[in-house]
Write a protein that holds these residues in place. Structure first.
Motif, PDB file in Angstrom:
ATOM      1  N   LEU A   1      -6.447  -6.925   0.380  1.00 21.43           N
ATOM      2  CA  LEU A   1      -6.046  -5.525   0.216  1.00 21.43           C
ATOM      3  C   LEU A   1      -5.663  -5.230  -1.227  1.00 21.43           C
ATOM      4  O   LEU A   1      -5.909  -4.122  -1.725  1.00 21.43           O
ATOM      5  N   THR A   2      -5.058  -6.204  -1.900  1.00 18.87           N
ATOM      6  CA  THR A   2      -4.704  -6.022  -3.311  1.00 18.87           C
ATOM      7  C   THR A   2      -5.954  -5.779  -4.154  1.00 18.87           C
ATOM      8  O   THR A   2      -5.989  -4.877  -5.009  1.00 18.87           O
TER       9      THR A   2
ATOM     10  N   TYR B   1      -7.791  -2.246  -3.154  1.00 21.03           N
ATOM     11  CA  TYR B   1      -7.197  -1.013  -3.679  1.00 21.03           C
ATOM     12  C   TYR B   1      -6.661  -1.191  -5.100  1.00 21.03           C
ATOM     13  O   TYR B   1      -5.960  -0.303  -5.599  1.00 21.03           O
TER      14      TYR B   1
ATOM     15  N   CYS C   1       2.186   3.112   2.380  1.00 20.25           N
ATOM     16  CA  CYS C   1       1.575   4.098   3.278  1.00 20.25           C
ATOM     17  C   CYS C   1       2.223   4.010   4.662  1.00 20.25           C
ATOM     18  O   CYS C   1       3.056   3.139   4.924  1.00 20.25           O
TER      19      CYS C   1
ATOM     20  N   ARG D   1      -4.697   5.259   1.093  1.00 22.23           N
ATOM     21  CA  ARG D   1      -4.880   3.818   1.282  1.00 22.23           C
ATOM     22  C   ARG D   1      -4.694   3.507   2.764  1.00 22.23           C
ATOM     23  O   ARG D   1      -3.573   3.548   3.288  1.00 22.23           O
TER      24      ARG D   1
ATOM     25  N   ARG E   1      -4.331  -3.058  -6.483  1.00 22.06           N
ATOM     26  CA  ARG E   1      -2.878  -2.904  -6.523  1.00 22.06           C
ATOM     27  C   ARG E   1      -2.199  -4.058  -7.280  1.00 22.06           C
ATOM     28  O   ARG E   1      -1.029  -4.377  -7.052  1.00 22.06           O
TER      29      ARG E   1
ATOM     30  N   LEU F   1       0.806  -1.226   0.000  1.00 24.77           N
ATOM     31  CA  LEU F   1       0.000   0.000   0.000  1.00 24.77           C
ATOM     32  C   LEU F   1       0.838   1.273   0.000  1.00 24.77           C
ATOM     33  O   LEU F   1       0.297   2.362  -0.238  1.00 24.77           O
TER      34      LEU F   1
END
Length: 287
Positions: free
Chosen positions: A277-278, A281, A118, A194, A283, A116
């Motif tokens: 999470l991929t 967002y 972040c 994110r 990613r 991410l």
């Protein structure tokens, strides 16, 4: 305070009826009922003196000052503004390097920070919070924290943190300010941010934070416009009995069916969390 008042009213009632010859003498039940009130009236409350030392008086005054809490919350917000929002890790302060969950949390902190790109946020304490901090630092990404003066039953005498520079974390006196910081660090203000909440295995403090954030999501105080992923890491079925309890709440009707499931994602390992999470967002193209 109530007993003398009831007693005095009962005494007035009986005296009035005894003196007035034209009225019927009260029945035995009435006399018995009001005599109980009269007997109770002798237990009169009296003010109790409480002696406090000067230091105790100062501590009470500071603790109850809304200005002190407000100032600390503002400091939390300023730190978030400086370091940026990101992934907030909640977890046990008692699971150290000798626990297998510690190394799983370390790996997760490292891989999520890479994915991410972040800031990673924690309560800046020991245990699994420390593991996720080390993982994010290993990934070369920024880390921030909101430390509290008491962790795992031990008081800390200084603001020192073994891994974080002093300008990247705060030592909070008030749990309310710390919670404000952890919540605000996960709130998305724009689509480019994110963030996430990751609940690692933990005890009472972790459960308190989990359900407070969950309640805020249910009330649409968090994620009402820009959703925030909430991941529960169910390492080795750690949270299975909690999930069973949620199911029990649904069966009894205290929780709407499917409501909690719609608010969080249960992951049994790091691979599932990273995949979620991929997708969340998008990613897939990130290295």
């Amino acid at each position: 305070m109530g007993f003398p008042l009831v007693g005095s009213r009962a005494s007035h009632f009986l005296a009035r009826n005894f003196d007035d010859k034209s009225k019927k003498f009260p029945s035995f039940n009435e006399i018995e009922r009001f005599s109980v009130s009269i007997r109770c009236s002798k237990f009169k409350p009296y003010p109790r003196r409480i002696s406090l030392s000067k230091s105790e008086l100062i501590g009470c005054d500071e603790r109850t000052s809304p200005n002190e809490i407000r100032k600390e919350i503002e400091r939390c917000y300023e730190l978030i503004e400086r370091l940026g929002r990101g992934v907030v890790y909640l977890g046990s302060s008692r699971m150290g390097p000798d626990h297998p969950h510690y190394w799983k949390a370390w790996e997760l902190g490292r891989e999520v920070a890479k994915l991410l790109d972040c800031t990673s946020w924690t309560g800046a304490g020991p245990g699994l919070m420390d593991a996720s901090i080390k993982g994010a630092l290993e990934a070369g990404k920024p880390v921030g924290g909101f430390k509290i003066a008491k962790e795992a039953g031990e008081w800390t005498a200084s603001n020192f943190h073994p891994h974080l520079p002093s300008e990247t974390y705060l030592t909070c006196r008030f749990f309310s300010a710390r919670k404000h910081g952890l919540v605000d660090a996960a709130v998305r203000n724009c689509s480019s941010e994110r963030t996430a909440v990751v609940a690692l295995p933990g005890g009472i403090g972790t459960l308190d934070e989990i359900f407070e954030i969950l309640a805020l999501m249910q009330l649409e105080r968090i994620g009402s416009e820009l959703p925030v992923p909430f991941i529960v890491m169910n390492y080795d079925s750690f949270y299975q009995k909690l999930l069973d309890f949620i199911q029990n709440c649904e069966d009894w009707g205290t929780v709407s069916r499917g409501k909690v499931t719609s608010l969080w994602k249960i992951c049994n390992n790091n691979s599932e969390a990273l995949a979620y999470l991929t997708d969340f967002y998008n990613r897939h193209s990130s290295s």
